[in-house]
Design a protein around this motif. Structure first.
Motif, PDB file in Angstrom:
ATOM      1  N   ASN A 181       9.696  12.284  -9.430  1.00  7.07           N
ATOM      2  CA  ASN A 181       9.358  11.407  -8.299  1.00  7.07           C
ATOM      3  C   ASN A 181       8.981  10.012  -8.771  1.00  7.07           C
ATOM      4  OD1 ASN A 181       9.147  11.026  -5.522  1.00  7.07           O
ATOM      5  ND2 ASN A 181       6.951  11.403  -5.513  1.00  7.07           N
ATOM      6  N   ALA A 182       9.658   9.540  -9.823  1.00  7.76           N
ATOM      7  CA  ALA A 182       9.331   8.223 -10.381  1.00  7.76           C
ATOM      8  C   ALA A 182       9.914   7.069  -9.561  1.00  7.76           C
ATOM      9  CB  ALA A 182       9.774   8.131 -11.840  1.00  7.76           C
ATOM     10  N   PRO A 183      11.210   7.048  -9.266  1.00  6.93           N
ATOM     11  CA  PRO A 183      11.731   5.958  -8.428  1.00  6.93           C
ATOM     12  C   PRO A 183      11.176   6.067  -7.013  1.00  6.93           C
ATOM     13  CG  PRO A 183      13.501   7.106  -9.597  1.00  6.93           C
ATOM     14  CD  PRO A 183      12.287   7.952  -9.719  1.00  6.93           C
ATOM     15  N   GLN A 184      10.739   4.964  -6.471  1.00  4.35           N
ATOM     16  CA  GLN A 184      10.137   4.929  -5.144  1.00  4.35           C
ATOM     17  C   GLN A 184      11.026   4.148  -4.180  1.00  4.35           C
ATOM     18  OE1 GLN A 184       6.922   6.481  -4.506  1.00  4.35           O
ATOM     19  NE2 GLN A 184       7.679   7.351  -6.423  1.00  4.35           N
ATOM     20  N   LEU A 185      11.467   4.813  -3.120  1.00  2.69           N
ATOM     21  CA  LEU A 185      12.282   4.159  -2.103  1.00  2.69           C
ATOM     22  C   LEU A 185      11.369   3.470  -1.102  1.00  2.69           C
ATOM     23  CD1 LEU A 185      15.013   3.545  -0.847  1.00  2.69           C
ATOM     24  CD2 LEU A 185      14.913   5.749   0.331  1.00  2.69           C
ATOM     25  N   ASP A 186      11.451   2.175  -1.049  1.00  5.58           N
ATOM     26  CA  ASP A 186      10.631   1.388  -0.132  1.00  5.58           C
ATOM     27  C   ASP A 186      11.305   1.379   1.237  1.00  5.58           C
ATOM     28  OD1 ASP A 186       9.189  -0.482   1.282  1.00  5.58           O
ATOM     29  OD2 ASP A 186       9.122  -1.958  -0.328  1.00  5.58           O
ATOM     30  N   ASN A 210      11.585  -2.522   2.697  1.00  6.04           N
ATOM     31  CA  ASN A 210      12.562  -3.439   2.102  1.00  6.04           C
ATOM     32  C   ASN A 210      13.914  -2.782   1.850  1.00  6.04           C
ATOM     33  OD1 ASN A 210      10.746  -5.612   2.010  1.00  6.04           O
ATOM     34  ND2 ASN A 210       9.870  -4.897   0.087  1.00  6.04           N
ATOM     35  N   GLY A 211      13.997  -1.479   2.016  1.00 10.72           N
ATOM     36  CA  GLY A 211      15.279  -0.796   1.866  1.00 10.72           C
ATOM     37  C   GLY A 211      15.813  -0.811   0.452  1.00 10.72           C
ATOM     38  N   GLN A 212      14.940  -0.669  -0.534  1.00 12.89           N
ATOM     39  CA  GLN A 212      15.371  -0.667  -1.926  1.00 12.89           C
ATOM     40  C   GLN A 212      14.439   0.208  -2.745  1.00 12.89           C
ATOM     41  OE1 GLN A 212      15.032  -4.874  -2.702  1.00 12.89           O
ATOM     42  NE2 GLN A 212      12.929  -4.718  -3.453  1.00 12.89           N
ATOM     43  N   VAL A 213      14.903   0.581  -3.928  1.00 13.41           N
ATOM     44  CA  VAL A 213      14.123   1.426  -4.825  1.00 13.41           C
ATOM     45  C   VAL A 213      13.435   0.547  -5.869  1.00 13.41           C
ATOM     46  CG1 VAL A 213      14.275   3.207  -6.615  1.00 13.41           C
ATOM     47  CG2 VAL A 213      15.536   3.473  -4.465  1.00 13.41           C
ATOM     48  N   GLU A 214      12.221   0.925  -6.216  1.00 19.03           N
ATOM     49  CA  GLU A 214      11.493   0.278  -7.299  1.00 19.03           C
ATOM     50  C   GLU A 214      10.834   1.361  -8.143  1.00 19.03           C
ATOM     51  OE1 GLU A 214       8.877  -2.831  -5.968  1.00 19.03           O
ATOM     52  OE2 GLU A 214      10.103  -3.216  -4.178  1.00 19.03           O
ATOM     53  N   LYS A 215      10.484   1.015  -9.383  1.00 17.23           N
ATOM     54  CA  LYS A 215       9.852   2.000 -10.256  1.00 17.23           C
ATOM     55  C   LYS A 215       9.078   1.333 -11.383  1.00 17.23           C
ATOM     56  CE  LYS A 215      12.215   3.990 -13.551  1.00 17.23           C
ATOM     57  NZ  LYS A 215      11.901   3.088 -14.690  1.00 17.23           N
ATOM     58  N   CYS A 216       8.367   2.151 -12.146  1.00 18.20           N
ATOM     59  CA  CYS A 216       7.622   1.716 -13.327  1.00 18.20           C
ATOM     60  C   CYS A 216       8.559   1.076 -14.337  1.00 18.20           C
ATOM     61  CB  CYS A 216       6.936   2.941 -13.941  1.00 18.20           C
ATOM     62  SG  CYS A 216       6.419   2.756 -15.647  1.00 18.20           S
ATOM     63  N   ASN A 217       8.139  -0.068 -14.862  1.00 21.56           N
ATOM     64  CA  ASN A 217       8.948  -0.772 -15.869  1.00 21.56           C
ATOM     65  C   ASN A 217       8.302  -0.737 -17.251  1.00 21.56           C
ATOM     66  OD1 ASN A 217       6.827  -2.571 -15.668  1.00 21.56           O
ATOM     67  ND2 ASN A 217       7.998  -4.106 -14.517  1.00 21.56           N
ATOM     68  N   MET A 218       7.354   0.178 -17.446  1.00 21.84           N
ATOM     69  CA  MET A 218       6.666   0.372 -18.722  1.00 21.84           C
ATOM     70  C   MET A 218       5.798  -0.834 -19.096  1.00 21.84           C
ATOM     71  SD  MET A 218       8.210   1.558 -22.438  1.00 21.84           S
ATOM     72  CE  MET A 218       8.795   3.227 -22.221  1.00 21.84           C
ATOM     73  N   CYS A 219       5.613  -1.762 -18.162  1.00 21.81           N
ATOM     74  CA  CYS A 219       4.850  -2.989 -18.454  1.00 21.81           C
ATOM     75  C   CYS A 219       5.355  -3.647 -19.736  1.00 21.81           C
ATOM     76  CB  CYS A 219       3.358  -2.680 -18.582  1.00 21.81           C
ATOM     77  SG  CYS A 219       2.530  -2.372 -17.014  1.00 21.81           S
ATOM     78  N   PRO A 241       0.798  -1.239   0.000  1.00 19.05           N
ATOM     79  CA  PRO A 241       0.000   0.000   0.000  1.00 19.05           C
ATOM     80  C   PRO A 241       0.826   1.282   0.000  1.00 19.05           C
ATOM     81  CG  PRO A 241      -0.867  -1.573   1.585  1.00 19.05           C
ATOM     82  CD  PRO A 241       0.432  -2.129   1.111  1.00 19.05           C
ATOM     83  N   HIS A 242       2.049   1.224   0.526  1.00 15.05           N
ATOM     84  CA  HIS A 242       2.830   2.447   0.631  1.00 15.05           C
ATOM     85  C   HIS A 242       3.641   2.761  -0.627  1.00 15.05           C
ATOM     86  CE1 HIS A 242       5.414  -0.848   2.135  1.00 15.05           C
ATOM     87  NE2 HIS A 242       6.391  -0.198   1.533  1.00 15.05           N
ATOM     88  N   LEU A 243       3.517   1.927  -1.656  1.00 15.23           N
ATOM     89  CA  LEU A 243       4.236   2.166  -2.905  1.00 15.23           C
ATOM     90  C   LEU A 243       3.256   2.261  -4.066  1.00 15.23           C
ATOM     91  CD1 LEU A 243       7.402  -0.133  -2.959  1.00 15.23           C
ATOM     92  CD2 LEU A 243       7.275   2.303  -2.463  1.00 15.23           C
ATOM     93  N   SER A 244       3.576   3.117  -5.007  1.00 16.75           N
ATOM     94  CA  SER A 244       2.805   3.173  -6.246  1.00 16.75           C
ATOM     95  C   SER A 244       3.705   3.756  -7.319  1.00 16.75           C
ATOM     96  CB  SER A 244       1.556   4.043  -6.082  1.00 16.75           C
ATOM     97  OG  SER A 244       0.831   4.081  -7.296  1.00 16.75           O
ATOM     98  N   TYR A 245       3.876   3.010  -8.391  1.00 18.51           N
ATOM     99  CA  TYR A 245       4.728   3.491  -9.474  1.00 18.51           C
ATOM    100  C   TYR A 245       4.082   4.664 -10.209  1.00 18.51           C
ATOM    101  CZ  TYR A 245       7.105  -1.029  -8.916  1.00 18.51           C
ATOM    102  OH  TYR A 245       7.768  -2.118  -8.417  1.00 18.51           O
ATOM    103  N   ARG A 246       2.754   4.723 -10.190  1.00 20.55           N
ATOM    104  CA  ARG A 246       2.035   5.835 -10.820  1.00 20.55           C
ATOM    105  C   ARG A 246       1.182   6.508  -9.758  1.00 20.55           C
ATOM    106  NH1 ARG A 246       0.620   8.027 -15.517  1.00 20.55           N
ATOM    107  NH2 ARG A 246       1.875   6.529 -16.694  1.00 20.55           N
ATOM    108  N   SER A 247       1.123   7.810  -9.788  1.00 17.62           N
ATOM    109  CA  SER A 247       0.309   8.525  -8.803  1.00 17.62           C
ATOM    110  C   SER A 247      -0.421   9.681  -9.474  1.00 17.62           C
ATOM    111  CB  SER A 247       1.179   9.064  -7.652  1.00 17.62           C
ATOM    112  OG  SER A 247       2.131   9.988  -8.151  1.00 17.62           O
ATOM    113  N   VAL A 248      -1.530  10.063  -8.879  1.00 19.28           N
ATOM    114  CA  VAL A 248      -2.352  11.161  -9.386  1.00 19.28           C
ATOM    115  C   VAL A 248      -2.286  12.313  -8.398  1.00 19.28           C
ATOM    116  CG1 VAL A 248      -4.674  11.891 -10.050  1.00 19.28           C
ATOM    117  CG2 VAL A 248      -3.890   9.577 -10.595  1.00 19.28           C
ATOM    118  N   GLY A 249      -1.872  13.458  -8.882  1.00 18.01           N
ATOM    119  CA  GLY A 249      -1.831  14.664  -8.065  1.00 18.01           C
ATOM    120  C   GLY A 249      -2.748  15.722  -8.652  1.00 18.01           C
ATOM    121  N   TYR A 250      -2.827  16.872  -7.963  1.00 16.27           N
ATOM    122  CA  TYR A 250      -3.778  17.893  -8.393  1.00 16.27           C
ATOM    123  C   TYR A 250      -3.144  19.279  -8.298  1.00 16.27           C
ATOM    124  CZ  TYR A 250      -6.495  14.015  -6.427  1.00 16.27           C
ATOM    125  OH  TYR A 250      -6.962  12.774  -6.081  1.00 16.27           O
TER     126      TYR A 250
END
Length: 615
Positions: free
Chosen positions: A159-164, A167-176, A86-95
């Motif tokens: 703000n694309a790479p997300q530091l978890d 787990n102490g690591q970064v994850e990000k969108c892989n373009m599916c 829940p605390h990670l999301s590769y895509r986010s919506v802001g306003y």
């Protein structure tokens, strides 16, 4: 390969019958020779290559802001597809929003990784966890290689790479890319309810669209990374729009080019506060690392260069018993700094991966420079040991005649290594995505701290020894006073110019200075006043050259004041930076909400999407 449903709707399928040869940045859209269809991406161990005829061309997201209804279906689809916590999301919506009733307008912005032509995350990552693939132009990050330093999250403007933090690591969108291989658009695009997201070969205008712009209000300067995302935003927005998150930024429409520029939004008023507790952050290990390492560099430079250049008080110290212990302390401080820097990592035991990207990453070069400094400082220590009076009393003087040349060489190499480490320590923070750091003041602060803190540590080690043996500590203090004052003046000059330049800028740097002057206003001015008082006090004590218990007590007070000013200043340096990041929502990607959730224990509920830091 990814399984395709028999009833897959047409809007979820890739369709680019024609493409251009170059994008608007002048880069070739086809990323391999024409006859080359790329290599297998080994998705789920499958060696097959997808049938997409545009497989080796740069693909991009297209976002139509007018259509986005803020339903967050893209976020949900991305999270489900990638099985994210829940605390990670590769895509986010802001306003962003603006205007007054009844003409109030909100514009939603959906953002993930933009798979840039010039991915700064790839160049900055010290572990080489990133790869820019010619297949679809995807920038892929391998969490298993990452050791959790988070530097990519600093340099990315979006703000694309997300530091978890769990787990102490970064994850990000892989373009599916697994979906692309079978001709399907990414999950977020397929799930979009308002037809706001689309995907295809870059520079292709999607069906029923008329714009493929590179910028909309709230989007950072595309020249930083040449991102592969295109926008349409036709509806009229107010001349000024604000963010719904806590960052005091608003975007004002420029009269000349019609583009929106970030300016200060005085959400918190103009009152000054202390907020000393908020100066503590996740970057505390880096606060100590930079200060301790700079003190080590300044200590060695003062001791070695002062002796080599024949400065009377420093030359006498070089010939005394204290020189070898000072070199040893410099070596130890640098080692302590490197150790503390590893505690900042999500996976400290993998610290050795920090040297994997010496070709591009300033983080790798910084660590290498400090390591070289330590190596040659250790050799210099061994070379100077036979010249040490205490060593000679114990073991004789027979080895002293053979150590002058190597000690000069090793000392010089250690000094040069320290300069390399200090330079790349500075280069680590010249980040376009963080305007508060991207200023030459960072160099004056780091260099000034090296002189001031190095001179202070030199005095703490040498003066008590001279007092005990009845030596001339006044001459040494007068010499060190020049070193310390020079460092403080260099730092003060940089801070003065920094504040002026930020006030005049139309960047997030001006926002950082606003926070510095209000939220942390009293702490900020305390640091500035301490620097001024220290310069005056040290100059007076050096000029009068008075001695005795009172003089030493005053020097001790000044020393504590120097340390306090350095700690406050360096904590401010890390806490205040406002990145050129995408706008968040009221809850999601809102720093103030995250801090509040952690303070009251709301973060313990996983559904809130705020994780407590474990690394």
């Amino acid at each position: 390969m990814f399984k395709v449903r028999e009833d897959e709707p047409p809007y979820a399928k890739l369709f680019d019958p024609e493409t251009l040869e170059k994008n608007r940045y002048g880069q070739a859209i086809n990323l391999t020779p024409v006859e080359d269809n790329g290599v297998s991406l080994c998705i789920n161990g499958d060696e097959a290559i997808g049938p997409n005829p545009n497989r080796t061309k740069q693909h991009a997201f297209h976002f139509t802001a007018d259509n986005c209804i803020g339903c967050h279906a893209c976020e949900a689809a991305c999270s489900e597809k990638n099985d994210l916590p829940p605390h990670l999301s590769y895509r986010s919506v802001g306003y962003v929003e603006g205007g007054t009733f009844p003409n109030f307008t909100r514009m939603n912005i959906s953002m993930a990784c933009n798979h840039c032509d010039d991915p700064v995350c790839l160049k900055g990552c010290p572990t080489r966890a990133y790869t820019k693939h010619p297949e679809y132009g995807a920038v892929i990050q391998d969490p298993d290689i990452c050791f959790g330093c988070g530097y990519c999250t600093w340099v990315c403007p979006y703000n694309a790479p997300q530091l978890d933090p769990v787990n102490g690591q970064v994850e990000k969108c892989n373009m599916c890319v697994d979906r692309l291989e079978v001709g399907l658009k990414p999950a977020c695009v397929s799930a979009c309810l308002g037809n706001a997201l689309n995907f295809g070969v870059v520079e292709n205008t999607p069906e029923n669209r008329e714009q493929i712009e590179t910028q909309i209000p709230g989007f950072p300067d595309p020249s930083i990374t040449n991102p592969n995302i295109r926008f349409q935003q036709v509806k009229t927005l107010p001349r000024e729009v604000t963010r719904t998150d806590s960052i005091p930024v608003k975007y004002h429409k420029n009269n000349e080019d019609g583009k929106y520029r970030p300016v200060v939004d005085q959400k918190e008023g103009v009152d000054k506060h202390w907020n000393l507790k908020r100066l503590s952050s996740r970057e505390n290990p880096l606060v100590i690392f930079t200060l301790v390492t700079q003190a080590a560099i300044g200590l060695f430079a003062t001791a070695f260069l002062g002796g080599m250049l024949g400065v009377p008080a420093l030359d006498a110290a070089m010939q005394s018993v204290m020189y070898v212990p000072m070199v040893a302390i410099a070596f130890g401080l640098a080692g302590l700094g490197l150790f503390l820097s590893t505690t900042h990592l999500g996976k400290p035991i993998r610290f050795y991966r920090g040297f994997n990207n010496l070709r591009h990453s300033p983080v790798s070069r910084e660590g290498a420079g400090v390591a070289v400094f330590m190596g040659f400082a250790g050799l210099h220590l061994l070379c100077m040991l036979p010249n040490n009076p205490l060593f000679q009393q114990l073991f004789g003087t027979s080895l002293a005649a053979y150590t002058f040349v190597p000690s000069l060489v090793t000392g010089t190499l250690a000094f040069l290594g320290s300069l390399v480490g200090l330079y790349y320590m500075y280069r680590c923070y010249r980040i376009k995505a963080r305007p508060f750091w991207d200023h030459w003041q960072t160099a004056t602060t780091f260099g000034g701290s090296a002189l001031a803190m190095g001179g202070l540590v030199y005095g703490l080690l040498s003066v008590p020894y001279l007092v005990v043996i009845g030596g001339d500590y006044i001459a040494l203090l007068s010499t060190l006073a020049c070193v310390i004052v020079a460092g403080l003046m260099i730092e003060a000059l940089g801070l003065y110019k920094h504040a002026g330049d930020l006030n005049a800028s139309e960047t997030e740097g001006a926002v950082s200075h606003y926070i510095q002057s209000t939220t942390f206003g009293k702490s900020y001015w305390l640091r500035n006043i301490l620097i001024g008082i220290n310069v005056i006090a040290i100059a007076i004590m050096a000029a009068t050259a008075f001695s005795g218990v009172l003089a030493l007590s005053l020097w001790a007070v000044v020393g504590l004041s120097l340390i306090a000013a350095a700690l406050i200043g360096r904590a401010i340096f890390y806490v205040l930076v406002v990145p050129t990041t995408m706008p968040g929502a009221f809850f999601w990607r809102n720093k103030a909400f995250e801090e509040h959730a952690r303070e009251i224990g709301l973060a313990a509920n996983p559904a809130v999407g705020v994780a407590t830091w474990k690394h």
